[in-house]
Scaffold this active site. Structure first.
Site, PDB file in Angstrom:
ATOM      1  N   ILE B 166       0.852  -1.200   0.000  1.00 58.28           N
ATOM      2  CA  ILE B 166       0.000   0.000   0.000  1.00 58.28           C
ATOM      3  C   ILE B 166       0.888   1.252   0.000  1.00 58.28           C
ATOM      4  CG2 ILE B 166      -1.703   1.334   1.313  1.00 58.28           C
ATOM      5  CD1 ILE B 166      -2.866  -1.321   2.325  1.00 58.28           C
ATOM      6  N   ASP B 167       1.910   1.252   0.825  1.00 61.76           N
ATOM      7  CA  ASP B 167       2.836   2.393   0.864  1.00 61.76           C
ATOM      8  C   ASP B 167       3.470   2.613  -0.516  1.00 61.76           C
ATOM      9  OD1 ASP B 167       4.443   4.473   2.087  1.00 61.76           O
ATOM     10  OD2 ASP B 167       6.109   3.073   2.068  1.00 61.76           O
ATOM     11  N   GLU B 168       3.833   1.526  -1.173  1.00 55.89           N
ATOM     12  CA  GLU B 168       4.438   1.638  -2.503  1.00 55.89           C
ATOM     13  C   GLU B 168       3.414   2.168  -3.519  1.00 55.89           C
ATOM     14  OE1 GLU B 168       7.320   1.601  -3.677  1.00 55.89           O
ATOM     15  OE2 GLU B 168       6.842   1.524  -5.801  1.00 55.89           O
TER      16      GLU B 168
END
Lengths: 248, 248
Positions: B166-168
């Site tokens: 998700i961060d990516e």
């Protein structure tokens, strides 16, 4: 939140899409839960099995900073009650002899399952880390030397890879401190980037246990404590694992 | 928050421990920042370089669910303005020709650097994912098929591996939507476990851009939208990358 934890297992029973898996409802009995002492959890969970490689031991890729701090904490295991938490390829190696809330035995021997933070086999390229746990104070230290496969911004640790390792350290600490098993939520604030190849130290504390939820905090910083890399918090759901004599 | 972003680079300039690196102060000029249109960012960032392997293309490990949804979105790239975001081994491949806020050129050719979410080379064992971006609506979809190396609870995705992806996805979406570059904070609430080998769909939106910060949200769910796996939010710092003619 607690209901969501149960809901997770129940919903997976109806919608789980893993081929061939039978997802049973959680084998959870609130009346009998959390009777295990921290000592018995440590004794059970931290046994050094000879048949499984323990990744929490030094290898040739560990730098001087990582090694010297490792030996410092190893000394504390002899006198100050600290425990070096072994780290195996999969959590399956830790929980042998227990029933999971979700029955996945049908899949246990089909794949090369790996704990995410041990997914990179090559020494020094990915996660190098070791967790030390202090049972009486319910806290942990994780020594983390990130390799070049954990990159985000060129030259620095991907925020997601740090988040994953904090979650994993939370997970082991939560289980050993009182059968905290599932992450309910996780928050992280990034303060500074961690250079790949350096040493970061994760300081984890169990802040409180209330209503079958466990609240943990983490400060990640440089060894000299002059640079804070990130601050994180997480909530875990307590869940009792029953003995399963049929699997041993 | 904004100051922290600068502070990060500045502090690393004094305390960064990466051997051989010279960490310069960020080459950031607020007056000139964020002049790039989304179209020019997409054009620059999403070019399919022939010399670098693009990991966002189907391979033999992709299951029927992943493949069919991939082709559905591929059709939308022809008529509805969606863009398939290429995915290379390192962010270094994306930002060629730009100056980073931190100068790390001394390290660029010494190691096998890898973007964390592409750290596992073996097809189907780790992260299989592809991101589609919709420039006019500033939103993304990420199709995610987790392999057995992403395990947490036996048989299910490690919460940290989902958080990292998700961060990516936030990261790529934030950059393409307005030069969001560094994660400032990240929150995730887990609702249901994701079975390894299944398909999860990440729905990412840019909620607002304010004071040089970008606020993103993500709902991760099953393809049929009947099961929500997690809800997340994140804040990114906008940071302008200047052209660097000396590197091309």
């Amino acid at each position: 939140m607690l209901r969501r934890g149960f809901q997770a297992a129940v919903i997976l029973g109806h919608h789980g899409t893993l081929p061939g898996a039978t997802h049973l409802l959680p084998r959870f009995n609130p009346a009998s839960a959390f009777g295990s002492s921290t000592e018995s959890l440590v004794s059970r969970f931290c046994q050094e099995m000879t048949k499984s490689k323990n990744y929490a031991l030094p290898n040739a890729s560990w730098g001087p900073d990582m090694l010297s701090l490792y030996h410092e904490f190893l000394e504390k295991t002899k006198t100050n009650g600290w425990v070096r938490v072994p780290s195996f390829r999969s959590n399956r190696d830790h929980i042998q002899g227990f029933k999971l809330p979700l029955d996945l035995s049908a899949n246990s021997d089909k794949s090369d399952w790996r704990l995410f933070t041990r997914c990179i086999e090559r020494e020094g390229q990915g996660y190098e880390y070791v967790i030390f746990f202090q049972p009486s104070e319910k806290k942990s230290i994780c020594l983390f030397q990130p390799g070049p496969y954990l990159e985000g911004v060129p030259g620095f640790v991907h925020g997601g890879s740090l988040a994953a390792l904090i979650d994993e350290t939370f997970s082991k600490t939560a289980y050993l401190s009182g059968e905290g098993l599932l992450t309910v939520n996780f928050n992280i604030r990034f303060k500074n980037l961690i250079p790949l190849g350096s040493l970061a130290v994760l300081n984890v504390n169990v802040e409180k246990i209330e209503d079958q939820k466990m609240y943990l905090s983490c400060v990640t910083q440089s060894r000299d404590q002059q640079t804070v890399y990130a601050k994180a918090s997480g909530t875990f759901l307590q869940m009792h694992l029953e003995e399963d004599s049929s699997r041993q």
